[in-house]
Design a protein around this motif. Sequence first.
Motif, PDB file in Angstrom:
ATOM      1  N   THR A  65      11.428  -2.592  -3.304  1.00 35.00           N
ATOM      2  CA  THR A  65      10.031  -2.354  -3.680  1.00 35.00           C
ATOM      3  C   THR A  65       9.737  -0.903  -4.040  1.00 35.00           C
ATOM      4  OG1 THR A  65       9.406  -1.882  -1.377  1.00 35.00           O
ATOM      5  CG2 THR A  65       9.195  -4.168  -2.148  1.00 35.00           C
ATOM      6  N   SER A  66      10.532   0.028  -3.551  1.00 29.13           N
ATOM      7  CA  SER A  66      10.021   1.403  -3.497  1.00 29.13           C
ATOM      8  C   SER A  66      10.995   2.461  -3.994  1.00 29.13           C
ATOM      9  CB  SER A  66       9.600   1.735  -2.060  1.00 29.13           C
ATOM     10  OG  SER A  66       8.687   0.751  -1.605  1.00 29.13           O
ATOM     11  N   TYR A  67      12.032   2.069  -4.728  1.00 29.94           N
ATOM     12  CA  TYR A  67      12.936   3.077  -5.283  1.00 29.94           C
ATOM     13  C   TYR A  67      12.755   3.196  -6.797  1.00 29.94           C
ATOM     14  CZ  TYR A  67      16.902   5.883  -6.529  1.00 29.94           C
ATOM     15  OH  TYR A  67      17.679   6.885  -7.049  1.00 29.94           O
ATOM     16  N   ASP A  71       7.295   2.794   2.280  1.00 29.33           N
ATOM     17  CA  ASP A  71       7.008   4.064   1.631  1.00 29.33           C
ATOM     18  C   ASP A  71       7.940   4.282   0.447  1.00 29.33           C
ATOM     19  OD1 ASP A  71       5.057   4.651   3.496  1.00 29.33           O
ATOM     20  OD2 ASP A  71       6.528   5.504   4.881  1.00 29.33           O
ATOM     21  N   ALA A  72       7.454   5.059  -0.518  1.00 26.90           N
ATOM     22  CA  ALA A  72       8.259   5.383  -1.696  1.00 26.90           C
ATOM     23  C   ALA A  72       9.541   6.101  -1.281  1.00 26.90           C
ATOM     24  CB  ALA A  72       7.446   6.248  -2.656  1.00 26.90           C
ATOM     25  N   ARG A 107       6.474  -1.722  -5.996  1.00 27.57           N
ATOM     26  CA  ARG A 107       5.225  -1.285  -5.373  1.00 27.57           C
ATOM     27  C   ARG A 107       4.368  -0.501  -6.361  1.00 27.57           C
ATOM     28  NH1 ARG A 107       4.450   3.330  -0.647  1.00 27.57           N
ATOM     29  NH2 ARG A 107       2.199   3.164  -0.651  1.00 27.57           N
ATOM     30  N   ALA A 108       4.942   0.532  -6.957  1.00 26.92           N
ATOM     31  CA  ALA A 108       4.192   1.396  -7.868  1.00 26.92           C
ATOM     32  C   ALA A 108       3.829   0.654  -9.154  1.00 26.92           C
ATOM     33  CB  ALA A 108       5.009   2.641  -8.196  1.00 26.92           C
ATOM     34  N   ALA A 137      12.585  -1.936   1.354  1.00 24.72           N
ATOM     35  CA  ALA A 137      12.211  -0.709   0.626  1.00 24.72           C
ATOM     36  C   ALA A 137      13.058  -0.513  -0.624  1.00 24.72           C
ATOM     37  CB  ALA A 137      12.339   0.512   1.541  1.00 24.72           C
ATOM     38  N   TRP A 193       3.068  -1.723   2.240  1.00 26.34           N
ATOM     39  CA  TRP A 193       4.336  -1.657   1.504  1.00 26.34           C
ATOM     40  C   TRP A 193       5.221  -0.581   2.118  1.00 26.34           C
ATOM     41  CZ3 TRP A 193       5.490  -4.448  -3.101  1.00 26.34           C
ATOM     42  CH2 TRP A 193       4.456  -5.263  -3.563  1.00 26.34           C
ATOM     43  N   GLY A 224       9.812   1.056  -9.325  1.00 28.69           N
ATOM     44  CA  GLY A 224       9.749   0.239  -8.119  1.00 28.69           C
ATOM     45  C   GLY A 224       8.587  -0.733  -8.185  1.00 28.69           C
TER      46      GLY A 224
END
Length: 318
Positions: A250-252, A307-308, A219-220, A247, A305, A217
């Motif tokens: 960005t976050s999966y 959340d994961a 974000r990470a 999300a 951001w 993702g």
Amino acid sequence: MSEGRSTHAPLGADPDESAVIDAFLGCGPRRSALGIGDDAAVLTYEAGAHVVTMDAMVEGTHWDHRLSAEDVGWKLVAVNVSDIAAMGARPRWCTLALTLPRPLDRAWVAAFATGVRAACARWEVELVGGDTTRGAVRVASMTMGGVALRPVLRDGAQVGDDLWVTGTLGRSAEAMLSGSPSQDALAWLRRPQPRLELAATLADAGHVHAMMDVSDGLRADLARLCARGQVGATVDANALPGAGPIAWRTSYGEDWELLFAAPPSAQNGIVAVGRMLHVPLHRIGVVQPAAQGVRLEGHARAPAWPDALFAHFPVEGA
Ligand code: ADP
Ligand code: MG
């Protein structure tokens, strides 16, 4: 089997193991001096920076019923190619460690091998060896090697660089989390197509300061790029390519796109490479001093951001 080889099975060999090994003969173009069949492979490659990576897939953790055995074989090669590409390298060889339950499901092995073979042909990687073991769940691990003219690391981002991503973000998230995923999203989950040609061309041309593939993702992965480069960044949520909730984008993870930092002076060259190779490119933000942190602007919860949505080892009760 290709090159008119006879079966691997010598007298007294485990027929199951021999069948597995036979299924993987002749995957990818012959590049090595000696591939499958001896105690070890013999590689005699060109000089240059040699790049090695490894990725494992565990049934139930990394794939479920949404992937056929053929998809799993393709994807195992593709995710390793994605890492090699992210270094600005081109893949040359790979090895395969397979753990399989008893009784041996030969149809599964044959379908998996078909996927491996197709992907090895697509990216011109030779499968030069491996290992076969018995175990409770299916595990497929691949080590892959490649060569780079000019390897591109994660740590080179400079304040003032543009941040770019290729293609589309969030397709695997859509495939896994949407009740009615698009065919496009499902196809990317099953048969990802890492941006090898683009990455290698950008790296060879010296256009990029830092690069990585987006596997966990944006974000990470952007946080990792920034940490390695001791810089910060601001990303514009409205510039993120893809559909669905922010999300997802960005976050999966499992995006298998490239994230890279490049100086503004390289912009025209980068755009030209994207056009030539028909890869969509998006400028999503800028690199800033570390004190700025890593921010996502232009959405309701900015600069936080989303959340994961995925964790390998989720915390109980969290
Ligand atoms: P050893 O006992 O010497 O480790 P193996 O009998 O395990 O050798 O393997 C014989 C040959 O088959 C080797 O060249 C090995 O690299 C290859 N091989 C074994 N398993 C696989 C596999 N799953 N995929 C590709 N090659 C394999
Ligand atoms: Mg041996």
